[in-house]
Motif scaffolding. Structure first.
Motif, PDB file in Angstrom:
ATOM      1  N   GLY A   1       0.527  -0.911  -0.205  1.00 34.13           N
ATOM      2  CA  GLY A   1       0.024   0.406   0.400  1.00 34.13           C
ATOM      3  C   GLY A   1       1.013   0.913   0.037  1.00 34.13           C
ATOM      4  N   LYS A   2       2.812   1.147  -0.314  1.00 34.77           N
ATOM      5  CA  LYS A   2       2.959   1.919  -0.193  1.00 34.77           C
ATOM      6  C   LYS A   2       3.629   2.456  -1.135  1.00 34.77           C
ATOM      7  N   GLU A   3       4.542   3.159  -1.460  1.00 35.89           N
ATOM      8  CA  GLU A   3       5.087   3.898  -2.537  1.00 35.89           C
ATOM      9  C   GLU A   3       6.246   3.623  -2.417  1.00 35.89           C
ATOM     10  N   ARG A   4       7.440   2.661  -3.222  1.00 37.90           N
ATOM     11  CA  ARG A   4       8.268   2.317  -3.397  1.00 37.90           C
ATOM     12  C   ARG A   4       9.798   3.319  -2.650  1.00 37.90           C
ATOM     13  N   GLU A   5      10.148   3.182  -1.845  1.00 37.55           N
ATOM     14  CA  GLU A   5      10.986   3.713  -1.428  1.00 37.55           C
ATOM     15  C   GLU A   5      12.691   4.028  -1.196  1.00 37.55           C
ATOM     16  N   PHE A   6      13.317   4.763  -1.470  1.00 41.00           N
ATOM     17  CA  PHE A   6      14.737   5.208  -1.309  1.00 41.00           C
ATOM     18  C   PHE A   6      15.212   4.761  -0.050  1.00 41.00           C
ATOM     19  N   VAL A   7      16.482   3.249   0.000  1.00 42.09           N
ATOM     20  CA  VAL A   7      16.966   2.509   1.436  1.00 42.09           C
ATOM     21  C   VAL A   7      18.614   3.595   1.375  1.00 42.09           C
ATOM     22  N   ALA A   8      19.236   2.687   0.574  1.00 43.07           N
ATOM     23  CA  ALA A   8      20.533   3.120  -0.259  1.00 43.07           C
ATOM     24  C   ALA A   8      21.598   2.741  -1.310  1.00 43.07           C
ATOM     25  N   VAL A   9      22.287   4.150  -1.247  1.00 46.79           N
ATOM     26  CA  VAL A   9      23.175   4.125  -2.469  1.00 46.79           C
ATOM     27  C   VAL A   9      24.396   3.433  -2.397  1.00 46.79           C
ATOM     28  N   ILE A  10      25.448   3.333  -3.422  1.00 47.46           N
ATOM     29  CA  ILE A  10      26.330   3.256  -3.153  1.00 47.46           C
ATOM     30  C   ILE A  10      27.454   3.419  -4.684  1.00 47.46           C
ATOM     31  N   SER A  11      28.070   4.320  -5.011  1.00 48.24           N
ATOM     32  CA  SER A  11      29.419   4.532  -5.988  1.00 48.24           C
ATOM     33  C   SER A  11      29.316   3.467  -6.863  1.00 48.24           C
ATOM     34  N   GLY A  12      29.978   2.971  -7.824  1.00 48.62           N
ATOM     35  CA  GLY A  12      30.473   2.367  -9.081  1.00 48.62           C
ATOM     36  C   GLY A  12      31.811   1.559  -7.704  1.00 48.62           C
ATOM     37  N   SER A  13      33.025   2.446  -7.437  1.00 50.92           N
ATOM     38  CA  SER A  13      34.360   1.973  -6.732  1.00 50.92           C
ATOM     39  C   SER A  13      33.623   1.880  -5.373  1.00 50.92           C
ATOM     40  N   GLY A  14      32.515   2.725  -4.687  1.00 47.87           N
ATOM     41  CA  GLY A  14      32.266   1.915  -3.341  1.00 47.87           C
ATOM     42  C   GLY A  14      32.538   2.804  -1.975  1.00 47.87           C
ATOM     43  N   GLY A  15      32.888   3.753  -2.695  1.00 46.04           N
ATOM     44  CA  GLY A  15      34.229   4.562  -2.127  1.00 46.04           C
ATOM     45  C   GLY A  15      32.716   6.053  -1.910  1.00 46.04           C
ATOM     46  N   SER A  16      31.358   5.972  -2.094  1.00 48.02           N
ATOM     47  CA  SER A  16      30.406   6.980  -1.440  1.00 48.02           C
ATOM     48  C   SER A  16      29.260   5.577  -1.139  1.00 48.02           C
ATOM     49  N   THR A  17      28.723   6.660  -0.140  1.00 50.71           N
ATOM     50  CA  THR A  17      27.495   5.641  -0.049  1.00 50.71           C
ATOM     51  C   THR A  17      26.423   6.359   0.272  1.00 50.71           C
ATOM     52  N   TYR A  18      25.132   6.508   0.323  1.00 49.55           N
ATOM     53  CA  TYR A  18      24.702   7.853   1.028  1.00 49.55           C
ATOM     54  C   TYR A  18      22.977   6.837   1.712  1.00 49.55           C
ATOM     55  N   TYR A  19      22.875   6.441   2.647  1.00 52.52           N
ATOM     56  CA  TYR A  19      21.748   6.290   3.250  1.00 52.52           C
ATOM     57  C   TYR A  19      19.913   7.343   3.602  1.00 52.52           C
ATOM     58  N   ALA A  20      19.492   6.463   3.266  1.00 56.72           N
ATOM     59  CA  ALA A  20      17.787   6.992   4.050  1.00 56.72           C
ATOM     60  C   ALA A  20      17.570   7.227   5.686  1.00 56.72           C
ATOM     61  N   GLU A  21      17.053   8.628   6.125  1.00 61.54           N
ATOM     62  CA  GLU A  21      17.470   8.885   7.404  1.00 61.54           C
ATOM     63  C   GLU A  21      16.574   7.655   8.772  1.00 61.54           C
ATOM     64  N   SER A  22      16.470   6.887   7.878  1.00 61.80           N
ATOM     65  CA  SER A  22      14.725   5.672   8.378  1.00 61.80           C
ATOM     66  C   SER A  22      15.968   4.644   8.676  1.00 61.80           C
ATOM     67  N   VAL A  23      17.381   4.777   7.561  1.00 62.92           N
ATOM     68  CA  VAL A  23      17.734   3.398   8.330  1.00 62.92           C
ATOM     69  C   VAL A  23      18.906   3.773   8.569  1.00 62.92           C
ATOM     70  N   LYS A  24      19.846   5.159   8.159  1.00 63.61           N
ATOM     71  CA  LYS A  24      21.048   5.145   9.345  1.00 63.61           C
ATOM     72  C   LYS A  24      21.248   5.043  10.093  1.00 63.61           C
ATOM     73  N   GLY A  25      22.488   4.820  10.177  1.00 61.55           N
ATOM     74  CA  GLY A  25      23.152   4.050  11.917  1.00 61.55           C
ATOM     75  C   GLY A  25      22.722   2.525  11.546  1.00 61.55           C
ATOM     76  N   ARG A  26      22.153   1.946  10.789  1.00 64.62           N
ATOM     77  CA  ARG A  26      21.074   0.607  11.118  1.00 64.62           C
ATOM     78  C   ARG A  26      21.834  -0.495   9.329  1.00 64.62           C
ATOM     79  N   PHE A  27      21.349   0.144   8.628  1.00 68.26           N
ATOM     80  CA  PHE A  27      21.992   0.014   7.527  1.00 68.26           C
ATOM     81  C   PHE A  27      23.833  -0.034   7.045  1.00 68.26           C
ATOM     82  N   THR A  28      24.015  -0.878   6.049  1.00 63.30           N
ATOM     83  CA  THR A  28      25.149  -0.856   5.634  1.00 63.30           C
ATOM     84  C   THR A  28      25.456  -1.119   4.076  1.00 63.30           C
ATOM     85  N   ILE A  29      25.498  -0.705   3.449  1.00 62.43           N
ATOM     86  CA  ILE A  29      26.018  -0.617   1.848  1.00 62.43           C
ATOM     87  C   ILE A  29      26.718  -1.342   1.587  1.00 62.43           C
ATOM     88  N   SER A  30      27.132  -2.135   0.833  1.00 60.35           N
ATOM     89  CA  SER A  30      28.256  -2.295   0.059  1.00 60.35           C
ATOM     90  C   SER A  30      28.557  -3.058  -1.380  1.00 60.35           C
TER      91      SER A  30
END
Length: 123
Positions: free
Chosen positions: A42-71
């Motif tokens: 019942g909800k729209e698709r929402e962003f969780v996390a993103v990582i750059s091609g090299s893996g050197g840059s990441t960004y997280y949704a506020e709702s998961v920051k500190g709990r989720f890690t993308i690699s």
């Protein structure tokens, strides 16, 4: 073209951890920005996390920051999201996405999508 296959979803209890994986086909995996999105019923698709091609840059949704890690492991053409301290509100279908142009926090910025993997967190 790249094909994405997610795995690792399941039913867990609040406070537990899960590791989701997304295996990608293709020889140019490093050139793709990779992201995780999720969609609850019942909800729209929402962003969780993103990582750059090299893996050197990441960004997280506020709702998961500190709990989720993308690699990512470019040698294995796989992207991961380690999810800790899971909450019932994390329950959703989790999707892996790839962009060879520009990958931000919007779903329309991604050209390739996996089929999704269900994560259910019980209270």
């Amino acid at each position: 073209q790249v094909q994405l296959v997610e795995s690792g979803g399941g039913l867990v209890q609040a406070g537990d951890s899960l590791l989701l994986s997304c295996a990608a086909s293709g020889r140019t995996f490093r050139s793709y920005t990779m992201a995780w999105f999720r969609q609850a019923p019942g909800k729209e698709r929402e962003f969780v996390a993103v990582i750059s091609g090299s893996g050197g840059s990441t960004y997280y949704a506020e709702s998961v920051k500190g709990r989720f890690t993308i690699s990512r492991d470019n040698a294995k053409t796989t992207v991961y999201v380690q999810m800790n301290s899971l909450k019932p509100e994390d329950t959703a279908v989790y999707y892996c996405a790839a962009s060879d142009i520009y990958g931000g926090q919007k779903a329309y910025q991604y050209q390739y999508w996996g089929q999704g993997t269900q994560v259910t967190v019980s209270s």
